[in-house]
Scaffold this motif. Sequence first.
Motif, PDB file in Angstrom:
ATOM      1  N   THR A 172       0.860  -1.177   0.000  1.00  0.00           N
ATOM      2  CA  THR A 172       0.000   0.000   0.000  1.00  0.00           C
ATOM      3  C   THR A 172       0.896   1.227   0.000  1.00  0.00           C
ATOM      4  O   THR A 172       1.759   1.361   0.869  1.00  0.00           O
ATOM      5  N   LEU A 173       0.713   2.097  -0.974  1.00  0.00           N
ATOM      6  CA  LEU A 173       1.527   3.303  -1.100  1.00  0.00           C
ATOM      7  C   LEU A 173       0.668   4.527  -0.835  1.00  0.00           C
ATOM      8  O   LEU A 173      -0.368   4.721  -1.479  1.00  0.00           O
ATOM      9  N   TRP A 174       1.091   5.326   0.127  1.00  0.00           N
ATOM     10  CA  TRP A 174       0.366   6.535   0.514  1.00  0.00           C
ATOM     11  C   TRP A 174       1.338   7.697   0.342  1.00  0.00           C
ATOM     12  O   TRP A 174       2.336   7.782   1.059  1.00  0.00           O
ATOM     13  N   VAL A 175       1.059   8.589  -0.610  1.00  0.00           N
ATOM     14  CA  VAL A 175       1.989   9.668  -0.953  1.00  0.00           C
ATOM     15  C   VAL A 175       1.346  11.026  -0.712  1.00  0.00           C
ATOM     16  O   VAL A 175       0.218  11.278  -1.166  1.00  0.00           O
ATOM     17  N   VAL A 176       2.054  11.895  -0.027  1.00  0.00           N
ATOM     18  CA  VAL A 176       1.649  13.286   0.146  1.00  0.00           C
ATOM     19  C   VAL A 176       2.685  14.162  -0.555  1.00  0.00           C
ATOM     20  O   VAL A 176       3.863  14.141  -0.197  1.00  0.00           O
ATOM     21  N   LEU A 177       2.245  14.911  -1.568  1.00  0.00           N
ATOM     22  CA  LEU A 177       3.126  15.791  -2.329  1.00  0.00           C
ATOM     23  C   LEU A 177       2.804  17.247  -2.036  1.00  0.00           C
ATOM     24  O   LEU A 177       1.641  17.627  -1.924  1.00  0.00           O
ATOM     25  N   GLU A 178       3.831  18.044  -1.918  1.00  0.00           N
ATOM     26  CA  GLU A 178       3.636  19.485  -1.818  1.00  0.00           C
ATOM     27  C   GLU A 178       3.268  20.045  -3.192  1.00  0.00           C
ATOM     28  O   GLU A 178       3.756  19.577  -4.232  1.00  0.00           O
ATOM     29  N   GLU A 179       2.418  21.060  -3.210  1.00  0.00           N
ATOM     30  CA  GLU A 179       2.060  21.722  -4.459  1.00  0.00           C
ATOM     31  C   GLU A 179       3.303  22.236  -5.181  1.00  0.00           C
ATOM     32  O   GLU A 179       3.395  22.165  -6.414  1.00  0.00           O
ATOM     33  N   SER A 180       4.281  22.695  -4.410  1.00  0.00           N
ATOM     34  CA  SER A 180       5.509  23.214  -5.021  1.00  0.00           C
ATOM     35  C   SER A 180       6.228  22.143  -5.829  1.00  0.00           C
ATOM     36  O   SER A 180       6.867  22.435  -6.856  1.00  0.00           O
ATOM     37  N   ALA A 181       6.130  20.881  -5.401  1.00  0.00           N
ATOM     38  CA  ALA A 181       6.766  19.791  -6.137  1.00  0.00           C
ATOM     39  C   ALA A 181       6.106  19.588  -7.493  1.00  0.00           C
ATOM     40  O   ALA A 181       6.771  19.191  -8.462  1.00  0.00           O
ATOM     41  N   LEU A 182       4.805  19.873  -7.576  1.00  0.00           N
ATOM     42  CA  LEU A 182       4.086  19.688  -8.823  1.00  0.00           C
ATOM     43  C   LEU A 182       4.194  20.898  -9.745  1.00  0.00           C
ATOM     44  O   LEU A 182       4.033  20.771 -10.966  1.00  0.00           O
ATOM     45  N   ARG A 183       4.457  22.054  -9.182  1.00  0.00           N
ATOM     46  CA  ARG A 183       4.593  23.258 -10.000  1.00  0.00           C
ATOM     47  C   ARG A 183       6.035  23.482 -10.472  1.00  0.00           C
ATOM     48  O   ARG A 183       6.263  24.268 -11.388  1.00  0.00           O
ATOM     49  N   ARG A 184       6.969  22.808  -9.851  1.00  0.00           N
ATOM     50  CA  ARG A 184       8.361  22.907 -10.295  1.00  0.00           C
ATOM     51  C   ARG A 184       8.477  22.249 -11.675  1.00  0.00           C
ATOM     52  O   ARG A 184       8.306  21.042 -11.803  1.00  0.00           O
ATOM     53  N   GLU A 185       8.774  23.026 -12.701  1.00  0.00           N
ATOM     54  CA  GLU A 185       8.827  22.474 -14.051  1.00  0.00           C
ATOM     55  C   GLU A 185      10.099  21.651 -14.231  1.00  0.00           C
ATOM     56  O   GLU A 185      11.206  22.156 -14.105  1.00  0.00           O
ATOM     57  N   VAL A 186       9.906  20.394 -14.543  1.00  0.00           N
ATOM     58  CA  VAL A 186      11.009  19.451 -14.717  1.00  0.00           C
ATOM     59  C   VAL A 186      10.948  18.891 -16.134  1.00  0.00           C
ATOM     60  O   VAL A 186       9.954  18.270 -16.514  1.00  0.00           O
ATOM     61  N   GLY A 187      11.980  19.153 -16.926  1.00  0.00           N
ATOM     62  CA  GLY A 187      12.042  18.571 -18.268  1.00  0.00           C
ATOM     63  C   GLY A 187      11.218  19.263 -19.323  1.00  0.00           C
ATOM     64  O   GLY A 187      11.187  18.819 -20.468  1.00  0.00           O
ATOM     65  N   GLY A 188      10.487  20.324 -18.965  1.00  0.00           N
ATOM     66  CA  GLY A 188       9.671  21.046 -19.938  1.00  0.00           C
ATOM     67  C   GLY A 188       8.195  20.716 -19.816  1.00  0.00           C
ATOM     68  O   GLY A 188       7.805  19.747 -19.161  1.00  0.00           O
ATOM     69  N   PRO A 189       7.335  21.518 -20.472  1.00  0.00           N
ATOM     70  CA  PRO A 189       5.883  21.344 -20.358  1.00  0.00           C
ATOM     71  C   PRO A 189       5.382  19.963 -20.762  1.00  0.00           C
ATOM     72  O   PRO A 189       4.506  19.399 -20.107  1.00  0.00           O
ATOM     73  N   ALA A 190       5.929  19.389 -21.827  1.00  0.00           N
ATOM     74  CA  ALA A 190       5.448  18.074 -22.281  1.00  0.00           C
ATOM     75  C   ALA A 190       5.733  17.000 -21.236  1.00  0.00           C
ATOM     76  O   ALA A 190       4.894  16.127 -20.976  1.00  0.00           O
ATOM     77  N   VAL A 191       6.919  17.066 -20.632  1.00  0.00           N
ATOM     78  CA  VAL A 191       7.274  16.108 -19.582  1.00  0.00           C
ATOM     79  C   VAL A 191       6.345  16.276 -18.380  1.00  0.00           C
ATOM     80  O   VAL A 191       5.896  15.288 -17.790  1.00  0.00           O
ATOM     81  N   MET A 192       6.047  17.509 -18.046  1.00  0.00           N
ATOM     82  CA  MET A 192       5.174  17.755 -16.891  1.00  0.00           C
ATOM     83  C   MET A 192       3.752  17.273 -17.161  1.00  0.00           C
ATOM     84  O   MET A 192       3.104  16.699 -16.268  1.00  0.00           O
ATOM     85  N   ARG A 193       3.253  17.470 -18.374  1.00  0.00           N
ATOM     86  CA  ARG A 193       1.901  16.983 -18.690  1.00  0.00           C
ATOM     87  C   ARG A 193       1.832  15.466 -18.546  1.00  0.00           C
ATOM     88  O   ARG A 193       0.886  14.917 -17.970  1.00  0.00           O
ATOM     89  N   ALA A 194       2.846  14.785 -19.077  1.00  0.00           N
ATOM     90  CA  ALA A 194       2.870  13.326 -18.967  1.00  0.00           C
ATOM     91  C   ALA A 194       2.993  12.882 -17.514  1.00  0.00           C
ATOM     92  O   ALA A 194       2.392  11.882 -17.103  1.00  0.00           O
ATOM     93  N   GLN A 195       3.766  13.630 -16.731  1.00  0.00           N
ATOM     94  CA  GLN A 195       3.936  13.274 -15.325  1.00  0.00           C
ATOM     95  C   GLN A 195       2.635  13.463 -14.551  1.00  0.00           C
ATOM     96  O   GLN A 195       2.273  12.625 -13.714  1.00  0.00           O
ATOM     97  N   LEU A 196       1.927  14.531 -14.812  1.00  0.00           N
ATOM     98  CA  LEU A 196       0.656  14.759 -14.139  1.00  0.00           C
ATOM     99  C   LEU A 196      -0.374  13.705 -14.549  1.00  0.00           C
ATOM    100  O   LEU A 196      -1.177  13.260 -13.725  1.00  0.00           O
ATOM    101  N   ASP A 197      -0.324  13.290 -15.813  1.00  0.00           N
ATOM    102  CA  ASP A 197      -1.205  12.203 -16.255  1.00  0.00           C
ATOM    103  C   ASP A 197      -0.884  10.912 -15.507  1.00  0.00           C
ATOM    104  O   ASP A 197      -1.785  10.163 -15.111  1.00  0.00           O
ATOM    105  N   ARG A 198       0.412  10.656 -15.324  1.00  0.00           N
ATOM    106  CA  ARG A 198       0.839   9.453 -14.599  1.00  0.00           C
ATOM    107  C   ARG A 198       0.335   9.480 -13.158  1.00  0.00           C
ATOM    108  O   ARG A 198      -0.132   8.467 -12.632  1.00  0.00           O
ATOM    109  N   LEU A 199       0.400  10.629 -12.523  1.00  0.00           N
ATOM    110  CA  LEU A 199      -0.082  10.742 -11.146  1.00  0.00           C
ATOM    111  C   LEU A 199      -1.590  10.503 -11.073  1.00  0.00           C
ATOM    112  O   LEU A 199      -2.077   9.846 -10.144  1.00  0.00           O
ATOM    113  N   ALA A 200      -2.315  11.049 -12.047  1.00  0.00           N
ATOM    114  CA  ALA A 200      -3.765  10.848 -12.058  1.00  0.00           C
ATOM    115  C   ALA A 200      -4.098   9.368 -12.224  1.00  0.00           C
ATOM    116  O   ALA A 200      -5.021   8.846 -11.586  1.00  0.00           O
TER     117      ALA A 200
END
Length: 293
Positions: A172-200
């Motif tokens: 069982t994995l329980w993750v708490v992320l700070e908003e700042s971790a999600l707003r920090r752009e890593v690898g560019g917009p396309a990478v971030m979109r894919a990462q947010l999709d992965r989290l969803a």
Amino acid sequence: MTDALPSGSSAPTVLRIILGKRLKELRERSEIRVDVAAKALRVNHLTIRRMENAQVGLKVPYVKELLRLYGAGDGEIAEFIAMAEQANEPGWWYPFRDALPDWFRAYVSLETDAEVIRVYEPHYVTGLLQTRDYARAVIAAGFPNESEEELEHRVELRVRRQELLERADAPTLWVVLEESALRREVGGPAVMRAQLDRLAEAAEMPNVTLRIVPLAAGPHPGTGGHVTYFRFHERELQDIVYTEVGLTSAVYLDQRPDVVTHLEALTRVSLLSSEHVPDPGTYLHNLRKEFDK
């Protein structure tokens, strides 16, 4: 605070930790002192302590001699020896040992065998939920002088770690992320979109719970830095907390007051995140739009 595990290059497997504790229990049950056990093996008493604390590998001849000394029966000895031989085998991550910092090797073993993993991550998406491209960008920032081949080796290790979430006995994995971790752009917009999709997608998995702490939530008990909490099936293993210390070391805690303090902080932060972001899926969907610009 006390180190629960050695964080050096001989980081133990979970099975070795269990066997070390069993050796200690058998010794204490038979009322044999450490110095007496050491004398039977013709070793320093520190060797016995290191075996019991999983700080060294379990040499089969030593284990046999100790078990006989402690009054174990033939069947118990045979079972223990089989487990000791298994504990001495390299973990699945052995081919990646050059990509693992000394202080992180025990973490991978604990992560692999944990029943419950709870993570608070203030800086980046946690490693178990990173996409390959996101992981590569994060790792490249942390190791700017490595070759493309070395970076890919580290990325492959991180991706391999994620396979545990798909196992039949997945933790069982329980993750708490700070908003700042999600707003920090890593690898560019396309990478971030894919990462947010992965989290969803991960948030929909039956064994994964995702929480997000918005900046508007203000100060809270988790602001001290990254924390991972592990719980295990095995009775010999108490809960363990991992925290990083700077860029080159970490602390593994198993003393109950330390573990309880960190667990309470994780629980409070999780409750705070639920109050402010009750629907992480909607939050991720809206945030994704910002990276479309």
